[in-house]
Write a protein that holds these residues in place. Structure first.
Motif, PDB file in Angstrom:
ATOM      1  N   PHE A 240     -92.801  22.687  55.742  1.00  6.34           N
ATOM      2  CA  PHE A 240     -91.548  21.937  55.691  1.00  6.34           C
ATOM      3  C   PHE A 240     -91.586  20.708  56.594  1.00  6.34           C
ATOM      4  N   LEU A 241     -91.986  20.895  57.849  1.00  6.82           N
ATOM      5  CA  LEU A 241     -91.970  19.789  58.803  1.00  6.82           C
ATOM      6  C   LEU A 241     -92.963  18.695  58.423  1.00  6.82           C
ATOM      7  N   GLY A 242     -94.034  19.070  57.726  1.00  5.54           N
ATOM      8  CA  GLY A 242     -94.993  18.064  57.292  1.00  5.54           C
ATOM      9  C   GLY A 242     -94.461  17.170  56.184  1.00  5.54           C
ATOM     10  N   LEU A 243     -93.380  17.600  55.534  1.00  7.90           N
ATOM     11  CA  LEU A 243     -92.810  16.825  54.432  1.00  7.90           C
ATOM     12  C   LEU A 243     -91.666  15.915  54.872  1.00  7.90           C
ATOM     13  N   ILE A 244     -91.178  16.114  56.096  1.00  8.80           N
ATOM     14  CA  ILE A 244     -90.030  15.353  56.583  1.00  8.80           C
ATOM     15  C   ILE A 244     -90.513  14.250  57.520  1.00  8.80           C
ATOM     16  N   PRO A 245     -90.140  12.993  57.260  1.00  8.52           N
ATOM     17  CA  PRO A 245     -90.567  11.899  58.146  1.00  8.52           C
ATOM     18  C   PRO A 245     -89.879  11.982  59.510  1.00  8.52           C
ATOM     19  N   GLU A 246     -90.468  11.348  60.497  1.00  5.33           N
ATOM     20  CA  GLU A 246     -89.872  11.330  61.823  1.00  5.33           C
ATOM     21  C   GLU A 246     -88.638  10.431  61.840  1.00  5.33           C
ATOM     22  N   HIS A 247     -87.585  10.917  62.482  1.00  2.22           N
ATOM     23  CA  HIS A 247     -86.337  10.176  62.671  1.00  2.22           C
ATOM     24  C   HIS A 247     -85.784   9.585  61.369  1.00  2.22           C
ATOM     25  N   PRO A 248     -85.585  10.415  60.347  1.00  2.00           N
ATOM     26  CA  PRO A 248     -85.017   9.899  59.098  1.00  2.00           C
ATOM     27  C   PRO A 248     -83.516   9.653  59.264  1.00  2.00           C
ATOM     28  N   PRO A 249     -82.916   8.875  58.366  1.00  2.68           N
ATOM     29  CA  PRO A 249     -81.459   8.696  58.419  1.00  2.68           C
ATOM     30  C   PRO A 249     -80.734  10.002  58.105  1.00  2.68           C
ATOM     31  N   VAL A 250     -79.456  10.040  58.454  1.00  6.28           N
ATOM     32  CA  VAL A 250     -78.672  11.269  58.295  1.00  6.28           C
ATOM     33  C   VAL A 250     -78.651  11.734  56.849  1.00  6.28           C
ATOM     34  N   TRP A 251     -78.606  10.795  55.907  1.00  5.56           N
ATOM     35  CA  TRP A 251     -78.497  11.185  54.510  1.00  5.56           C
ATOM     36  C   TRP A 251     -79.715  11.996  54.056  1.00  5.56           C
ATOM     37  N   VAL A 252     -80.874  11.752  54.669  1.00  7.77           N
ATOM     38  CA  VAL A 252     -82.073  12.513  54.311  1.00  7.77           C
ATOM     39  C   VAL A 252     -81.906  13.972  54.728  1.00  7.77           C
ATOM     40  N   TYR A 253     -81.403  14.195  55.950  1.00  5.43           N
ATOM     41  CA  TYR A 253     -81.147  15.566  56.392  1.00  5.43           C
ATOM     42  C   TYR A 253     -80.189  16.275  55.433  1.00  5.43           C
ATOM     43  N   LEU A 254     -79.117  15.580  55.064  1.00  2.00           N
ATOM     44  CA  LEU A 254     -78.129  16.191  54.168  1.00  2.00           C
ATOM     45  C   LEU A 254     -78.735  16.481  52.800  1.00  2.00           C
ATOM     46  N   ALA A 255     -79.541  15.544  52.298  1.00  2.00           N
ATOM     47  CA  ALA A 255     -80.168  15.739  50.986  1.00  2.00           C
ATOM     48  C   ALA A 255     -81.143  16.913  51.017  1.00  2.00           C
ATOM     49  N   VAL A 256     -81.926  17.009  52.089  1.00  2.00           N
ATOM     50  CA  VAL A 256     -82.907  18.090  52.211  1.00  2.00           C
ATOM     51  C   VAL A 256     -82.200  19.441  52.301  1.00  2.00           C
ATOM     52  N   LEU A 257     -81.160  19.525  53.126  1.00  2.00           N
ATOM     53  CA  LEU A 257     -80.411  20.781  53.237  1.00  2.00           C
ATOM     54  C   LEU A 257     -79.749  21.140  51.911  1.00  2.00           C
ATOM     55  N   GLY A 258     -79.246  20.125  51.194  1.00  2.00           N
ATOM     56  CA  GLY A 258     -78.644  20.381  49.886  1.00  2.00           C
ATOM     57  C   GLY A 258     -79.655  20.932  48.895  1.00  2.00           C
ATOM     58  N   ILE A 259     -80.871  20.377  48.909  1.00  2.00           N
ATOM     59  CA  ILE A 259     -81.938  20.864  48.027  1.00  2.00           C
ATOM     60  C   ILE A 259     -82.292  22.309  48.363  1.00  2.00           C
ATOM     61  N   ILE A 260     -82.427  22.592  49.657  1.00  2.00           N
ATOM     62  CA  ILE A 260     -82.796  23.945  50.089  1.00  2.00           C
ATOM     63  C   ILE A 260     -81.751  24.953  49.658  1.00  2.00           C
TER      64      ILE A 260
END
Length: 205
Positions: free
Chosen positions: A136-156
């Motif tokens: 999981f952590l290898g797929l997430i860029p460092e310091h992404p914008p908030v919308w990326v966190y929300l999108a990733v959590l929504g997908i999960i």
């Protein structure tokens, strides 16, 4: 994180969510015993539990495991023991008629209790700990914008919840439930053995 990267993450996580494990077994058996509503509530809990694992990973789970690797071992052992306990209860009560069976977490589930059981099952499983602590952590860029966190959590949440709702629907069908009632002892013991085997495999891996 581009749209293409999010789509790739969606399918990678979907493959992890679909892979057989304690969560899928719990959703299937709950739907068999208690019907579609309880199975769907379990699925919601499983989705929430997966999101909690993702948040833990984002806030330093992998770093913690690197600094103190024994914690991962402790987590896997404790989670494995809890899932093994559930497997034992399923096996022990397999011969009992459904009307008199009293397995904690499965008899007379209210929606909040079903959701909580789903969360506990997901948090106890070493499978998401390994996925979110590594891939999981290898797929997430460092310091992404908030919308990326929300999108990733929504997908999960979507992947885990919807897949287990599908599983619950299949196992809550009347034909499936009639077959279960006719072969309850054998099916419950198979579920118990599979859950115990999966738990042991995850703990020892």
């Amino acid at each position: 994180m581009t749209l293409t990267a999010l789509v790739a993450f969606y399918f990678i996580h979907l493959a992890a969510a679909v892979a057989p494990g304690p969560a899928v077994l719990m959703a299937a058996r709950t739907a068999l015993r208690d019907g579609m509503l309880s199975g769907a509530c379990i699925a919601v809990g499983l989705g929430l539990g997966a999101c909690l694992w993702a948040l833990a990973a984002l806030f330093g789970l992998a770093l913690l495991f690197q600094v103190a690797p024994f914690l991962l071992i402790v987590l896997k052992v404790v989670g494995g023991l809890y899932l093994g306990y559930l497997a034992y209860k399923i096996w022990k009560h397999a011969p009992e008629p459904m009307e008199t069976e009293d397995i904690k977490g499965h008899k007379g589930l209210t929606p909040p209790k079903a959701v909580w059981l789903g969360i506990k099952t997901q948090l106890a499983s070493p499978k998401p700990a390994l996925f979110f602590g590594t891939i999981f952590l290898g797929l997430i860029p460092e310091h992404p914008p908030v919308w990326v966190y929300l999108a990733v959590l929504g997908i999960i949440f979507f992947n885990d919840c919807v897949w287990n709702i599908i599983v619950s629907r299949i196992f809550s069908l009347e034909r499936t439930r009639r077959a279960y009632l006719n072969l309850k002892t054998s099916i419950d013991r198979i579920f118990g053995v599979l859950l115990a085997a999966l738990s042991a495999k995850l703990v020892l891996s």
